[in-house]
Scaffold this motif. Structure first.
Motif, PDB file in Angstrom:
ATOM      1  N   GLU A  75       0.299  -0.872  -0.277  1.00 11.41           N
ATOM      2  CA  GLU A  75      -0.064  -0.001   0.124  1.00 11.41           C
ATOM      3  C   GLU A  75       1.191   1.439   0.540  1.00 11.41           C
ATOM      4  OE1 GLU A  75      -1.197  -2.745   1.304  1.00 11.41           O
ATOM      5  OE2 GLU A  75      -2.879  -2.637   0.486  1.00 11.41           O
ATOM      6  N   ILE A  76       1.640   1.412  -0.162  1.00  8.89           N
ATOM      7  CA  ILE A  76       2.899   2.420   0.158  1.00  8.89           C
ATOM      8  C   ILE A  76       3.052   3.713  -0.882  1.00  8.89           C
ATOM      9  CG2 ILE A  76       5.342   3.233   0.480  1.00  8.89           C
ATOM     10  CD1 ILE A  76       6.331   2.234   2.333  1.00  8.89           C
ATOM     11  N   SER A  77       3.161   3.230  -1.822  1.00 10.63           N
ATOM     12  CA  SER A  77       2.590   4.161  -3.105  1.00 10.63           C
ATOM     13  C   SER A  77       1.538   2.765  -4.522  1.00 10.63           C
ATOM     14  CB  SER A  77       3.699   4.459  -4.093  1.00 10.63           C
ATOM     15  OG  SER A  77       4.701   3.111  -4.419  1.00 10.63           O
ATOM     16  N   ARG A  78       0.940   1.741  -3.806  1.00 13.08           N
ATOM     17  CA  ARG A  78       0.435   1.366  -4.209  1.00 13.08           C
ATOM     18  C   ARG A  78      -0.600   1.632  -5.207  1.00 13.08           C
ATOM     19  NH1 ARG A  78      -3.824  -1.588  -5.161  1.00 13.08           N
ATOM     20  NH2 ARG A  78      -4.825   0.662  -4.631  1.00 13.08           N
TER      21      ARG A  78
ATOM     22  N   THR B  50     -10.163   2.871   3.248  1.00 14.77           N
ATOM     23  CA  THR B  50      -9.960   2.496   2.507  1.00 14.77           C
ATOM     24  C   THR B  50      -9.036   1.928   1.950  1.00 14.77           C
ATOM     25  OG1 THR B  50      -9.541   5.105   1.560  1.00 14.77           O
ATOM     26  CG2 THR B  50     -11.024   4.126   1.137  1.00 14.77           C
ATOM     27  N   THR B  51      -7.899   1.779   1.028  1.00 14.37           N
ATOM     28  CA  THR B  51      -7.095   0.959   1.055  1.00 14.37           C
ATOM     29  C   THR B  51      -5.789   2.274   1.047  1.00 14.37           C
ATOM     30  OG1 THR B  51      -6.956   1.260  -1.108  1.00 14.37           O
ATOM     31  CG2 THR B  51      -6.945  -0.710  -0.439  1.00 14.37           C
ATOM     32  N   GLY B  52      -5.522   3.342  -0.316  1.00  8.53           N
ATOM     33  CA  GLY B  52      -5.302   4.564   0.116  1.00  8.53           C
ATOM     34  C   GLY B  52      -5.713   5.621  -0.224  1.00  8.53           C
ATOM     35  N   ASP B  53      -5.179   7.220  -0.141  1.00  2.42           N
ATOM     36  CA  ASP B  53      -5.508   8.264  -0.766  1.00  2.42           C
ATOM     37  C   ASP B  53      -5.687   8.357  -2.376  1.00  2.42           C
ATOM     38  OD1 ASP B  53      -5.000  10.953   1.264  1.00  2.42           O
ATOM     39  OD2 ASP B  53      -6.745  10.592  -0.202  1.00  2.42           O
ATOM     40  N   ILE B  54      -5.858   9.415  -2.550  1.00  2.32           N
ATOM     41  CA  ILE B  54      -5.541   9.909  -4.120  1.00  2.32           C
ATOM     42  C   ILE B  54      -4.648  11.403  -4.222  1.00  2.32           C
ATOM     43  CG2 ILE B  54      -8.036   8.664  -4.277  1.00  2.32           C
ATOM     44  CD1 ILE B  54      -9.599  11.299  -4.729  1.00  2.32           C
TER      45      ILE B  54
ATOM     46  N   ASN C  58      -4.761  14.424 -13.081  1.00  2.00           N
ATOM     47  CA  ASN C  58      -4.865  13.549 -11.695  1.00  2.00           C
ATOM     48  C   ASN C  58      -5.482  12.012 -12.863  1.00  2.00           C
ATOM     49  OD1 ASN C  58      -4.727  13.995  -8.498  1.00  2.00           O
ATOM     50  ND2 ASN C  58      -6.468  15.798  -9.494  1.00  2.00           N
ATOM     51  N   HIS C  59      -4.968  10.938 -12.688  1.00  6.30           N
ATOM     52  CA  HIS C  59      -5.761  10.067 -13.170  1.00  6.30           C
ATOM     53  C   HIS C  59      -6.109   8.993 -12.171  1.00  6.30           C
ATOM     54  CE1 HIS C  59      -1.548   7.829 -13.550  1.00  6.30           C
ATOM     55  NE2 HIS C  59      -2.193   7.094 -13.250  1.00  6.30           N
ATOM     56  N   TRP C  60      -6.436   8.692 -12.141  1.00  7.78           N
ATOM     57  CA  TRP C  60      -7.613   8.284 -10.168  1.00  7.78           C
ATOM     58  C   TRP C  60      -7.696   6.668 -10.973  1.00  7.78           C
ATOM     59  CZ3 TRP C  60     -13.079  10.879 -10.559  1.00  7.78           C
ATOM     60  CH2 TRP C  60     -12.574  12.961 -10.379  1.00  7.78           C
ATOM     61  N   ASP C  61      -7.493   5.910  -9.444  1.00  8.97           N
ATOM     62  CA  ASP C  61      -7.165   4.537 -10.067  1.00  8.97           C
ATOM     63  C   ASP C  61      -8.669   3.957  -8.731  1.00  8.97           C
ATOM     64  OD1 ASP C  61      -5.278   4.124  -7.180  1.00  8.97           O
ATOM     65  OD2 ASP C  61      -6.927   5.441  -6.705  1.00  8.97           O
ATOM     66  N   SER C  62      -8.847   2.969  -8.284  1.00 12.60           N
ATOM     67  CA  SER C  62      -9.961   2.493  -7.765  1.00 12.60           C
ATOM     68  C   SER C  62     -10.422   3.251  -6.354  1.00 12.60           C
ATOM     69  CB  SER C  62     -10.491   0.914  -7.164  1.00 12.60           C
ATOM     70  OG  SER C  62      -9.014   0.671  -6.047  1.00 12.60           O
ATOM     71  N   ASN C  63      -9.538   3.794  -6.270  1.00  8.20           N
ATOM     72  CA  ASN C  63     -10.014   4.694  -4.777  1.00  8.20           C
ATOM     73  C   ASN C  63      -9.994   6.242  -5.448  1.00  8.20           C
ATOM     74  OD1 ASN C  63      -9.075   3.473  -2.329  1.00  8.20           O
ATOM     75  ND2 ASN C  63      -6.881   3.481  -2.824  1.00  8.20           N
ATOM     76  N   GLY C  64      -9.436   6.435  -6.290  1.00  7.13           N
ATOM     77  CA  GLY C  64     -10.431   7.937  -6.896  1.00  7.13           C
ATOM     78  C   GLY C  64     -11.566   7.795  -7.710  1.00  7.13           C
TER      79      GLY C  64
ATOM     80  N   ILE D  16      -6.269   3.594   5.031  1.00  4.16           N
ATOM     81  CA  ILE D  16      -5.504   3.211   6.424  1.00  4.16           C
ATOM     82  C   ILE D  16      -4.848   1.721   5.444  1.00  4.16           C
ATOM     83  CG2 ILE D  16      -5.549   2.042   7.633  1.00  4.16           C
ATOM     84  CD1 ILE D  16      -8.499   2.757   8.950  1.00  4.16           C
ATOM     85  N   PRO D  17      -3.286   2.226   5.145  1.00  2.00           N
ATOM     86  CA  PRO D  17      -2.504   1.586   3.943  1.00  2.00           C
ATOM     87  C   PRO D  17      -2.599   0.153   4.297  1.00  2.00           C
ATOM     88  CG  PRO D  17      -1.483   3.274   4.813  1.00  2.00           C
ATOM     89  CD  PRO D  17      -2.685   3.806   5.238  1.00  2.00           C
TER      90      PRO D  17
END
Lengths: 314, 561, 319
Positions: free
Chosen positions: B6-9, B71-75, B83-89, B259-260
């Protein structure tokens, strides 16, 4: 005194400059850059060139460094290439996290290590000393990333006394903040306790063998008074040096704890920035952290002169 | 600790952008509103809480309450062109914005923010009619002018421009109508409007960015309004009282907490710090499945289109993986079932390509099954000519991936390869992929509602030599694949399209640029209080695709007492 | 009444006592008796036999070292062989310490892992001591420009963002056991420097040093004969702490992918593996054995150090 401060400031500036230059060079020489992350599926040669130009990354390194340095002197540390957060904002939100972690963990560490060392150095190899020795070596073998999940499993999930993750700024809600800070601080403090205890104990045992202690005894002073007033001060040098290193390291080194407890501290921000090649964030954070670190060491050196007035202030 | 996935996942190169990237280039067949692929109905689950289906609310919706989601990470940001959004985005976007179109539970593309989107006879001009009376959170009206301004900002952006290459213009013919002109006929154009480039944002954001603010406050038409955000800490939204879907949303407030660390996220759910969490660790299913006070929804079934796949990517132009025999041996050396059992908790099943068995594009392929004897033979053959094949297997610095590469290393060593493992950071690996400086590496990709969205990864046009930027990372330049991808894009009937994509899949199994490890699963878990988190409906009343590769819709969630 | 400063004065002889405080003069015998019991509570300097624990400690250290050196020759299972039908097993006849989450024998991984950890740990500490310790010893005593310069140098290493340095070094230089050892050793240098310098500093002001100077001793002699012996206890203590620290940090580096390549085991990365992926719940043995082994090693070294210290009682120089 002012000459002393002047000399120290000069030293600080030189060290900070060297660190910032080295950091800049190293992070720019690492393979990969931020464009891959930003462009994603739009990564083409043309786009990359445009993006590099937009971000000011197409200039020669020396020019980029000077531009950055110039901005720093005007108080502008720049923004993240990725989420556009200003480095200043990262510091403003991250510093309180780490400062609190440091304060709470170190207060606990000193409160436990110092009295324990004072007591056990008087009676070495007795029960309390053996237990403490065993305990502290156990702690040295269990770093924060082992202790933290155990603490969470027992005290958060198991007993429900503390939250498992989260950070609310102190100014927003002191009670919630402290509540959330306890487990992460405890995870950090164990290591500090071990180090401080062992160093202080060692120094105390040495000190207690010295003649002036004998003298004090012969004058009929109580053990307590001897320990506190006469033994402790000269034994505190290694402890202070270690504390200085420890605290300095915690400014940006608590990143594992920050990650586990989802706290937006400086350590986590720095590691993420390096991994994403967010150059300005890396440089800005590294510079500020270095300045803080060195300042702490200077404070420790100053404290040496207070603890033992014979130490010359340079 | 399971942190660093998750660090820069991100799933490498986000799905949303990939979707936006290729669809609007597409000219795939069928009518605009046809099904993209068959599927079973709403997303399935492992356990039912309180006798009802997980994620499906029972009883009368309760108004009010505050939901917290882990969530698994921030956007990076809320401004789509930047931006290009991943699922969190997209998760965040679903709170603040509405997309022009959305995917129905049967796989078809339906209008959402727009009222209708209709093509002309040649499918190169699309007329989009907006719903009247919709306002943004800053009070401004949703008009065609705003949609056009959106389009222009997106097209001009380095990050999203690629997605809109084939849209030559967007014109506002009247305050509620926009006409999109395409370079070439594209019967499946609306599918692109379900992705990042279809989320409509307010004019004020565009103006703010022009004025120099690179982080403008989000202004959308969505069910919730931006309240506050601290990066890596929380993102809070409050109910939009003027939401155009009457009676919605039910919740007063949602707080998203990145929360990574997966285990810590789960602990936060158990302690009540969050009410709901997202996860991409199959172990979450095991840890929460079957427990009566939690509802678990995952993507083992109910995937529309192609799921995200975990695989080993091979470089088809450098030694030794440039030799087909080597790739075949590597494929035969992998026992998918064991990997899924040991590493994936046993939840996924072996796959033979990019399509799951319930997809209309599924077909048997020649993807090699586990065959160590066969692998050894091939290796011996290669060895006789070139010496022992040795390669480096790269992955990112993530404990879970570290595990799987060790398994694969052993499997490959047992059939005669000399394998070393390299763990590098995400940024380095991304660069290695793009520049082709790798032999074998782990990856997860290809989740897409429509196979055409993966064109950019498989095309001969994006396979550049080592050293040049290439999005076809494996550099598998296969004219058969290229031809069939284009056939599928332009085909006017389903049968041709299906055949084309089946052929592509079969070619991939022959060329072996990817060694499949299994479906990359997404999981969401909620306490029993959280109602209806996996049962959204479209404005028309039809059920919506409930759990799109980790993305949920917050509009119709309520909290029971 | 004598004030604290006079109390801090060391090396006062009974003669001086008698001169200044009639009635308080102690005889030589009494002083010796007091010196061996400063706080009057426990006699710590009586020459005891080394003790049962001492031999246990020595035995454990020997065992660890031998096992580590002879790992290849010992009848151990392969440390890297994954047995997928024996995942996460507890201790059994087939696997004395159990297996990990990939079915690898934990005893074997522990022993092979000791190689990496011991090499990194001992040599890392050695490098730190040799360079940082020596520099600190001299710098604390001499002070002046040398001290300022060395201090500044140590700050540059200490305050430098470790993550940047580590990633850069590993990327450009590669990760091998040698490289990791050197990196960690270099990282230890400023730590040793600061702590030993502090200790040296505290002793440099003592009267016995001043006295030695007055008597014309050279700096070298003072450092070696007066300060060094007094700095040794702290040095030993801190070295042990650093040893533990290095072993653990190597584990953290493994997590960041900056250490020896997978699947080579080390105590650090075993502890790491034992806490990742929920392993603490599913199989606490993975983490337990290396932590225990390390704990016992530290404890053993410490015990030996303590006993030796007692036997070869280090005192500061007397007039």
């Amino acid at each position: 005194m002012s000459k002393y401060l002047l000399r120290r400031s000069l030293q600080l500036v030189v060290v900070a400059f060297v660190i910032s230059l080295l950091t800049f060079l190293l992070v720019h020489l690492l393979p990969g850059d931020v464009t891959t992350q930003i462009l994603g599926p739009n990564d083409t040669k043309a786009n990359r060139a445009i993006l590099l130009k937009q971000l000011g990354l197409n200039f020669p390194l020396w020019r980029q460094y000077l531009t950055w340095l110039g901005a720093v002197f005007q108080g502008n540390l720049g923004n993240s290439y990725l989420n556009h957060e200003s480095v200043t904002h990262i510091l403003a939100t991250g510093a309180p996290v780490d400062i609190e972690l440091i304060i709470i963990s170190q207060v606990i560490a000193f409160s436990v290590a110092i009295p324990l060392a004072l007591v056990t150095s008087r009676k070495p190899n007795r029960a309390l000393d053996n237990v403490s020795t065993t305990g502290t070596f156990g702690l040295l073998a269990l770093p924060p990333f082992v202790i933290a999940p155990i603490l969470v499993a027992v005290f958060a999930v198991g007993l429900g006394w503390f939250p498992a993750t989260g950070y609310t700024p102190f100014t927003q809600s002191p009670a919630t903040n402290i509540h959330q800070m306890i487990l992460p601080s405890v995870a950090i403090t164990f290591g500090s306790i071990a180090v401080y205890y062992r160093l202080l104990r060692s120094d105390l045992i040495s000190t207690l063998q010295q003649d002036f202690i004998t003298m004090a005894r012969s004058k009929g002073l109580t053990s307590r008074r001897i320990m506190w007033r006469h033994a402790f001060r000269p034994s505190s040098f290694s402890l202070l040096a270690a504390a200085g290193i420890n605290i300095g390291a915690l400014i940006a080194g608590a990143f594992v704890v920050e990650l586990l407890f989802a706290m937006p501290g400086i350590g986590l921000a720095l590691v993420q920035a390096v991994e994403q090649r967010d150059y300005l964030v890396v440089q800005g954070l590294a510079l500020v952290v270095a300045i803080a670190y060195v300042t702490i060491q200077f404070v420790i050196d100053f404290i040496f002169t207070i603890v033992d007035p014979r130490v010359v202030r340079e | 600790m399971s942190e660093s996935n998750e660090i820069s996942r991100r799933i490498f190169l986000s799905r949303g952008a990939a979707a936006g990237g290729a669809v609007v280039l597409a000219g795939a067949a069928g009518s605009a509103l046809a099904a993209c692929s068959s599927s079973s109905t709403t997303g399935s689950s492992t356990t039912a809480a309180t006798g009802s289906k997980p994620g499906v609310g029972t009883g009368t919706p309760v108004r009010g309450g505050s939901l917290t989601v882990g969530t698994t990470g921030d956007i990076d940001g809320f401004y789509p062109p930047a931006n290009h959004w991943d699922s969190n985005g997209i998760i965040y976007a679903n709170a603040l914005y509405d997309p022009l179109c959305a995917i129905a539970a049967d796989g078809s593309i339906q209008p959402y923010l727009c009222q209708s989107v209709t093509p002309n006879a040649t499918f190169d001009s699309w007329t989009l009619t907006l719903r009247p009376g919709i306002t943004f959170s800053d009070g401004s009206d949703l008009t065609s002018a705003v949609v056009v301004a959106n389009f222009q900002a997106l097209k001009a952006s380095l990050l999203t421009g690629q997605a809109l290459v084939q849209v030559t213009s967007a014109t506002a013919t009247d305050p509620m109508t926009v006409v999109f002109s395409l370079e070439a006929p594209n019967p499946r154009f609306p599918a692109g409007l379900t992705t990042q480039v279809g989320y409509v944002f307010g004019q004020a954001m565009i103006d703010a960015v022009k004025a120099g603010n690179s982080n403008p406050t989000p202004i959308g038409t969505g069910p919730f309004i931006f309240q506050s955000r601290e990066p890596n800490n929380h993102f809070t939204v409050t109910r939009n009282p003027n939401y155009w879907r009457k009676g919605l949303p039910y919740l007063d407030q949602i707080t998203y907490r990145p929360i990574p660390d997966t285990i810590q996220r789960e602990a936060t759910l158990k302690t009540g710090g969050v009410d709901m969490l997202q996860s991409s660790d199959p172990g979450t299913i095991k840890r929460f499945g079957g427990r009566s006070n939690y509802q678990v929804v995952d993507t083992r079934t109910g995937v529309l289109g192609e799921p995200t796949m975990a695989y080993i990517q091979l470089n088809t132009v450098v030694a030794p993986t440039n030799d087909l025999r080597v790739r075949q041996a590597l494929a035969k050396g992998i026992d998918q079932a064991v990997i899924q059992r040991v590493f994936g908790g046993g939840y996924a099943t072996p796959v033979n390509g990019v399509f799951l068995s319930d997809s209309q594009y599924y077909s048997p392929t020649s993807f090699p099954a586990f065959d160590p004897a066969g692998a050894k033979k091939l290796v011996a053959e290669y060895k006789a000519e070139h010496g022992t094949p040795s390669l480096q297997l790269l992955t990112i610095t993530d404990p879970r991936l570290g595990q799987v590469v060790q398994i694969i290393q052993q499997m490959w060593s047992q059939v005669g390869f000399d394998v070393t493992i390299g763990q590098v950071e995400q940024a380095t690996l991304a660069t290695d992929f793009v520049s082709g400086k790798f032999q074998a590496a782990t990856s997860a990709q290809f989740g897409a509602i429509d196979p055409d969205l993966n064109y950019v990864w498989w095309s001969t046009t994006t396979a550049k030599p080592v050293g040049s930027i290439a999005l076809n990372f494996a550099r598998n330049s296969d004219p058969v694949i290229e031809q069939n991808m284009l056939t599928g894009r332009h085909a006017s009937d389903t049968a041709t399209r299906v055949k084309a994509y089946q052929t592509v899949n079969q070619q991939l199994a022959k060329d072996l640029p990817y060694l499949w490890l299994g479906q990359y699963l997404f999981v969401e878990v909620a306490t029993s209080r959280v109602q209806n988190f996996a049962n959204p409906t479209l404005p028309s009343g039809a059920p919506q695709y409930p759990f799109d590769e980790g993305i949920f819709v917050p509009t119709q969630i309520w909290l029971s007492k | 009444m004598p004030d604290d400063r006079e109390l801090l004065d060391t090396g006062s002889s009974s003669q001086l006592l008698g001169d200044r405080f009639p009635g308080l003069a102690a005889t030589d015998e009494q002083i010796v008796a007091m010196q061996s019991d400063p706080t009057g509570d426990e006699d710590i300097l009586v020459r005891k036999p080394m003790g049962f624990l001492f031999w246990c400690a020595l035995g454990w250290i020997t065992l660890v070292l031998l096992a580590s050196v002879l790992a290849n020759v010992l009848p151990l299972q392969s440390p890297n062989f994954q047995n997928y039908s024996a995942l996460n097993q507890g201790p059994s006849a087939a696997h004395w310490l159990g297996t990990d989450d990939l079915g690898r024998d934990l005893l074997s991984r522990l022993i092979f892992g000791s190689r990496v950890s011991l090499v990194v740990g001992f040599f890392g500490v050695a490098i730190g001591l040799a360079i940082g310790g020596t520099a600190g010893l001299v710098s604390g005593y001499k002070g002046g420009k040398l001290d300022i310069a060395l201090n500044a140098g140590s700050f540059v290493i200490l305050a430098f963002p470790a993550i940047v340095a580590l990633i850069a070094i590993v990327t450009f230089w590669g990760a091998s056991l040698l490289h990791i050892t050197i990196i960690l050793g270099v990282g230890t240098i400023p730590l040793m420097f600061r702590v030993i310098r502090a200790s040296s500093l505290s002793f440099a002001q003592r009267d016995f040093v001043i006295a030695a100077k007055t008597m014309g001793a050279t700096d070298t002699r003072i450092v070696l004969r007066e300060i060094l012996p007094n700095v040794i206890p702290v040095t030993v203590t801190f070295s042990l702490i650093t040893l533990a620290g290095i072993i653990v940090i190597e584990g953290t580096l493994a997590f960041l992918g900056l250490s020896v390549n997978l699947p080579i085991p080390s105590w650090g990365n075993l502890i790491n593996e034992g806490t990742a992926n929920n392993a603490l719940s599913t199989n606490p043995y993975i983490m337990m054995w290396p932590a225990l082994a390390m704990f016992l090693l530290l404890w053993s070294i410490n015990l030996i150090g303590d006993r030796l210290r007692q036997r070869f009682d280090i005192r500061e120089g007397l007039l």
